[in-house]
Design an enzyme around this catalytic site. Structure first.
Site, mmCIF file in Angstrom:
data_model
loop_
_atom_site.group_PDB
_atom_site.id
_atom_site.type_symbol
_atom_site.label_atom_id
_atom_site.label_comp_id
_atom_site.label_asym_id
_atom_site.label_seq_id
_atom_site.Cartn_x
_atom_site.Cartn_y
_atom_site.Cartn_z
ATOM 1 C CG ASP A 83 -1.956 1.143 1.159
ATOM 2 O OD1 ASP A 83 -2.409 1.489 0.063
ATOM 3 O OD2 ASP A 83 -2.277 1.681 2.228
ATOM 4 C CB CYS B 18 -18.029 0.715 -4.853
ATOM 5 S SG CYS B 18 -16.358 0.599 -4.178
ATOM 6 C CB CYS C 203 -19.622 -5.860 -6.105
ATOM 7 S SG CYS C 203 -18.869 -6.920 -7.358
#
Length: 378
Positions: free
Chosen positions: A125, A234, A238
């Site tokens: 990350d 989001c 899904c």
């Protein structure tokens, strides 16, 4: 290596070359030109797309994924007077930087036993490379329209990391995109931050907003609901993710009272208590101020009258103007005599003009019909 992955605590592993990522660079240039960057990224686009700038003579990159849960077991109840916020699933359990860091170290030890000449550099990350671009090219998953890496077994509920090496490992093939014509994630984004398939305006993304440290505009605060850190909308909507809840990695399992904490105690929490409560979570990396600001926003969106005294105390006593101004906004939604008295005092006497203005706006809002609750998740 694939056969050894499970014993190393790795759910998915793939290999790609250490060649540059020219298509990614083109997207990043456009992303920057449109003002879509969050500011948390590595600013040097060459470093983000050329592994050789981070590691001398790279030959391959090994990408890994570790699955994390998507559901809370026996979640605590949010109720009047005891309203709760929510951390995104990526912040449940132990900080994924540590979790993946240990997995990559185990993998390095395993490789070194078989190839003593191994040199390696791991990233999770915060490294220069794009974890998602590496994972996509290494066959961990395809890049969904919500900008998440997905596969049909783990969905997008997985942490990503990678290791650049000097070993000439054979590459894996990328996976085929399975999103098809589906646009559910784009349609569901609360702020319209998903501006197109695989295109994110990070400046509008609620996940980014919860991690920012400044004042937020009213529309953003309403849409944040009771989110304290991150946003999973989001991913939740899904269809690929439906029914997936990976619970086999012990470090990723959440403490329900940390993942869904009471909001009112957060307002007066000192640094030591904050570190004791959230220090093991990735949600702690920006410190307590954003979490406390977001707790005020959550209480305002709940319109929780029982919290009016706690919020008014922040408005009167907190030394940080961002929190006082946010408390004023929250009191304008909570309403009642306690809220009105605190707002009238702040509008007249607060030392910061921004707080006085926020209190004046909130007082004006009291003359209007009560607003609807924001996008809170009980």
């Amino acid at each position: 290596m694939l056969a050894a992955a499970k014993s190393l605590g790795i759910d998915r592993i793939g290999v790609t070359s250490a060649e540059p990522f020219p298509e990614l660079r083109e997207r990043l240039v456009l992303h920057r030109a449109l003002g879509y960057e969050s500011g948390f990224e590595e600013p040097d686009l060459d470093k983000r797309t050329q592994p050789s700038l981070s590691f001398e003579a790279p030959r391959s990159i090994v990408a890994i994924a570790v699955a994390y849960p998507s559901k809370l077991k026996n979640p605590p109840v949010s109720e009047p007077g005891a309203r709760r916020g929510i951390l995104s699933r990526s912040a449940w359990g132990e900080d994924y930087h540590r979790v993946l860091g240990r997995r990559l170290e185990r993998l390095a030890e395993w490789l070194a036993e078989r190839a003593p000449e191994l040199r390696w550099l791991s990233m999770v990350d915060t490294g220069a490379l794009s974890d998602r671009a590496v994972a996509e090219r290494a066959g961990i998953g395809w890049s969904g329209k919500n900008c998440m890496i997905m596969n049909d077994e783990l969905g997008s509920w997985m942490y990503l990391g990678e290791m650049i090496t000097n070993l000439p490992l054979p590459p894996d093939a990328p996976l085929l995109d399975q999103c098809g014509d589906c646009t559910i994630c784009i349609d569901a984004c609360p702020t319209g931050a998903l501006v197109g398939p695989g295109q994110l305006n990070a400046q509008k993304c609620i996940s980014y907003l919860t991690q920012s440290k400044g004042l937020l505009d009213e529309d953003a605060m309403v849409k944040m609901g009771n989110r304290l850190y991150g946003c999973d909308t989001c991913q939740i909507v899904c269809p690929i993710n439906r029914g997936i809840d990976s619970r086999h990695q012990p470090e990723t399992l959440p403490d329900p009272d940390v993942a869904k904490p009471l909001l009112r105690p957060l307002l007066q929490m000192g640094n030591r208590e904050f570190k004791e409560t959230f220090g093991a979570s990735s949600a702690a990396w920006r410190g307590r101020k954003p979490i406390q600001r977001n707790a005020l926003i959550g209480l305002g969106n709940f319109r929780d009258e029982a919290s009016a005294g706690d919020v008014a105390r922040v408005l009167r006593e907190d030394p940080r103007f961002e929190l006082r101004a946010t408390a004023a906004w929250a009191l304008g939604r909570i309403r009642g005599d306690v809220a009105q008295a605190a707002l009238a005092e702040a509008a007249e006497a607060d030392a910061d003009e921004r707080v006085r203005e926020a209190a004046s706006r909130a007082l004006a809002a009291l003359a209007e019909p009560a607003p609807k609750r924001g996008g809170v998740r009980d």
